[in-house]
Motif scaffolding. Structure first.
Motif, PDB file in Angstrom:
ATOM      1  N   HIS A  41      46.567  15.257  19.718  1.00 49.14           N
ATOM      2  CA  HIS A  41      46.143  16.254  21.194  1.00 49.14           C
ATOM      3  C   HIS A  41      47.169  16.888  21.699  1.00 49.14           C
ATOM      4  CE1 HIS A  41      42.750  14.515  23.860  1.00 49.14           C
ATOM      5  NE2 HIS A  41      42.568  14.107  22.769  1.00 49.14           N
ATOM      6  N   ARG A  56      49.253  18.208  31.119  1.00 49.48           N
ATOM      7  CA  ARG A  56      48.125  17.650  30.871  1.00 49.48           C
ATOM      8  C   ARG A  56      47.482  18.208  29.632  1.00 49.48           C
ATOM      9  NH1 ARG A  56      43.616  20.631  31.726  1.00 49.48           N
ATOM     10  NH2 ARG A  56      43.998  22.883  32.507  1.00 49.48           N
ATOM     11  N   SER A  57      46.332  16.782  28.583  1.00 47.87           N
ATOM     12  CA  SER A  57      46.368  17.607  27.627  1.00 47.87           C
ATOM     13  C   SER A  57      44.875  18.907  27.491  1.00 47.87           C
ATOM     14  CB  SER A  57      44.921  16.000  26.793  1.00 47.87           C
ATOM     15  OG  SER A  57      44.072  16.745  25.496  1.00 47.87           O
ATOM     16  N   ILE A  58      45.036  20.027  27.026  1.00 49.24           N
ATOM     17  CA  ILE A  58      43.948  20.798  27.000  1.00 49.24           C
ATOM     18  C   ILE A  58      42.880  20.753  25.927  1.00 49.24           C
ATOM     19  CG2 ILE A  58      45.039  21.840  28.634  1.00 49.24           C
ATOM     20  CD1 ILE A  58      46.559  23.949  26.341  1.00 49.24           C
ATOM     21  N   ARG A  59      43.615  20.323  25.086  1.00 50.35           N
ATOM     22  CA  ARG A  59      42.472  20.370  23.641  1.00 50.35           C
ATOM     23  C   ARG A  59      43.397  19.401  22.642  1.00 50.35           C
ATOM     24  NH1 ARG A  59      43.163  25.049  20.414  1.00 50.35           N
ATOM     25  NH2 ARG A  59      45.391  25.729  20.007  1.00 50.35           N
ATOM     26  N   VAL A  78      39.412  14.376  25.553  1.00 50.26           N
ATOM     27  CA  VAL A  78      40.373  15.190  26.516  1.00 50.26           C
ATOM     28  C   VAL A  78      40.021  14.959  27.884  1.00 50.26           C
ATOM     29  CG1 VAL A  78      41.242  17.725  27.457  1.00 50.26           C
ATOM     30  CG2 VAL A  78      41.191  17.138  25.003  1.00 50.26           C
ATOM     31  N   GLU A  79      41.152  14.623  28.674  1.00 47.16           N
ATOM     32  CA  GLU A  79      40.896  13.669  30.111  1.00 47.16           C
ATOM     33  C   GLU A  79      41.626  14.204  31.272  1.00 47.16           C
ATOM     34  OE1 GLU A  79      41.723   9.409  30.331  1.00 47.16           O
ATOM     35  OE2 GLU A  79      40.144   9.290  29.348  1.00 47.16           O
ATOM     36  N   ASP A  80      41.490  14.718  32.312  1.00 44.95           N
ATOM     37  CA  ASP A  80      41.799  15.851  33.035  1.00 44.95           C
ATOM     38  C   ASP A  80      44.066  15.384  33.415  1.00 44.95           C
ATOM     39  OD1 ASP A  80      39.546  16.163  34.680  1.00 44.95           O
ATOM     40  OD2 ASP A  80      39.642  14.935  36.356  1.00 44.95           O
ATOM     41  N   LYS A  81      43.800  14.077  32.864  1.00 43.01           N
ATOM     42  CA  LYS A  81      45.560  14.353  33.593  1.00 43.01           C
ATOM     43  C   LYS A  81      46.015  12.993  32.077  1.00 43.01           C
ATOM     44  CE  LYS A  81      46.164  10.749  37.381  1.00 43.01           C
ATOM     45  NZ  LYS A  81      46.712  10.315  38.953  1.00 43.01           N
ATOM     46  N   THR A  95      47.764   9.489  31.079  1.00 42.38           N
ATOM     47  CA  THR A  95      48.268   8.307  31.157  1.00 42.38           C
ATOM     48  C   THR A  95      49.017   7.337  31.794  1.00 42.38           C
ATOM     49  OG1 THR A  95      45.618   7.704  31.251  1.00 42.38           O
ATOM     50  CG2 THR A  95      47.225   5.281  31.809  1.00 42.38           C
TER      51      THR A  95
END
Length: 307
Positions: free
Chosen positions: A241, A249-252, A264-267, A269
Motif C-alpha cells: 500500500h 492513510r492508505s490511498i491506493r 484500501v480502508e479509511d484509516k 489499524t
C-alpha cells in the motif's frame, strides 16, 4: 534511474581498507573499547601531537583539555544514558560505539562517501543486534542505543534519520529510509510524560519511508509499502500500500500488486499494543522527576502508575 558504480583510486582505497580493518580488529578483540574509540578519534581529528603532549604533562588550556578528554567516550554522556529501563550491561559498550559513530560524522572524512559507508557498515556490525550486508548508512543517523536495532541486507538509510530503539526496531531487506525520517519505538503518556511505554516497530522488506516522515511506536510498515513525504504513520501500513498524510492513510495499492494486497480502508489499524515490550525497572532505581509537576487533574482521573 539506476546509479553508477563509484570507487576510490587504488592507493586511497588501500589506505581506507587498512584503517577500517585495523579498527574492526581492535573492536573485535578484548581491548578496552574506550581506548579503541579514543585512539581512533584522536587520529581522525589530527590531534595526536596535542594529545601526547597533554598526556606527558605538557601545558594545555582548559578548552584543549576538554577537547582532548572528549575523545574518550568514558568522559562523555549521552541522552539515552539517563533512561531508567536501559540494559546497563549492553549499554556500556553501545554507548562507546555510538560515540565513535557520532564523532566520526563530525570529521571531514564523513563526507567521503566511499570511505564513510564502509566505516559505518563496520560499526553497525559491532553495534546493532543484527546488521545485514551491503548497508548504505549515510551521515547524521542517530539512535537511542543501537543494540536494539535489527537491519536486513541491502538497506539504505539517508541523512539525518533518527532510529529510535528505546524499544525494538526491525528494518528488513532492501528498505529505503529517506532524509530526516523518524522511526520511533517508544511513546509517552499524555498525562504523565515521564511514563514511557516501549514497543516493537517494524519496517518490512522492500518498503520505503520517504522524506521527513514519522512512524509511531509499535507500528508496522508492510512489505513493499510506501510512506509518503511528511506523513505521520499511526497504524499499520498494509503490504504493497501507499500511505500519505497526517495521520497517514492508505490511498491506493501499488500498481500491479492489487491481486495480493488487502483492500484500501479509511484509516490504518493501530496494533501497537500487540507489540508492547514490558520494561522491568530495577528495585533499587534512583529515579527522579525532571519536571516536578502536580499531575492531579481537576476531574479526579488518576495519572498512570509509573511503575
Amino acid at each position: 534511474m539506476t546509479k553508477r558504480h563509484v570507487s576510490l583510486p587504488e592507493e586511497a582505497d588501500e589506505g581506507v581498507t587498512a584503517f577500517i580493518e585495523q579498527v574492526d580488529d581492535r573492536l573485535s578483540s578484548d581491548e578496552d573499547t574506550c581506548e579503541v574509540v579514543r585512539d581512533t578519534l584522536v587520529d581522525l581529528f589530527g590531534d595526536r601531537d596535542a594529545y601526547e603532549r597533554w598526556r606527558d604533562g605538557g601545558d594545555v588550556t582548559p578548552a584543549e583539555r576538554v577537547r582532548l578528554q572528549g575523545y574518550d567516550p568514558c568522559n562523555a554522556t549521552l541522552e539515552s544514558e539517563y533512561y531508567a529501563e536501559k540494559d546497563e550491561e549492553r549499554y556500556t559498550r553501545s554507548k562507546h560505539l555510538q560515540w565513535l559513530w557520532r564523532q566520526f560524522d563530525a570529521t571531514p572524512m564523513a563526507d567521503n562517501i566511499a570511505f564513510a559507508l564502509r566505516f559505518r557498515q563496520m560499526l553497525a556490525d559491532h553495534l546493532f543486534a543484527d546488521a545485514g550486508d551491503d548497508l548504505r548508512l549515510f551521515k547524521g543517523i542517530t539512535f537511542t542505543y543501537g543494540h536494539n536495532i535489527e537491519m536486513g541486507d541491502n538497506t539504505v538509510v539517508h541523512d539525518d534519520v533518527h532510529l529510535d530503539d528505546r524499544g525494538k526496531l526491525t528494518i528488513g531487506d532492501r528498505v529505503s529510509i529517506s532524509d530526516s525520517a523518524h522511526l520511533y519505538s517508544h511513546d509517552h503518556d499524555v498525562v504523565d510524560q515521564t511514563h514511557v511505554d516501549n514497543y516493537h516497530t517494524v519496517v518490512d522488506d522492500d518498503a520505503r519511508v520517504t522524506y521527513d516522515s514519522m512512524v509511531a511506536a509499535g507500528c508496522r510498515v508492510g512489505k513493499n509499502a510506501v510512506v509518503g513525504a511528511k506523513s505521520t504513520v499511526q497504524g499499520d501500513v498494509p503490504d504493497h500500500h501507499i500511505a500519505v498524510g497526517s495521520p497517514a492513510r492508505s490511498i491506493r495499492v501499488k500498481p500491479g500488486w492489487e491481486s495480493v494486497a488487502d483492500p484500501v480502508e479509511d484509516k490504518l489499524t493501530n496494533r501497537a499494543e500487540e507489540r508492547a515490550i514490558e520494561s522491568n525497572l530495577p528495585d533499587d532505581l534512583d529515579a527522579f522527576d525532571e519536571f516536578q509537576r502536580d499531575l492531579t487533574p481537576p476531574d479526579g482521573v488518576d495519572a498512570p502508575d509509573a511503575e
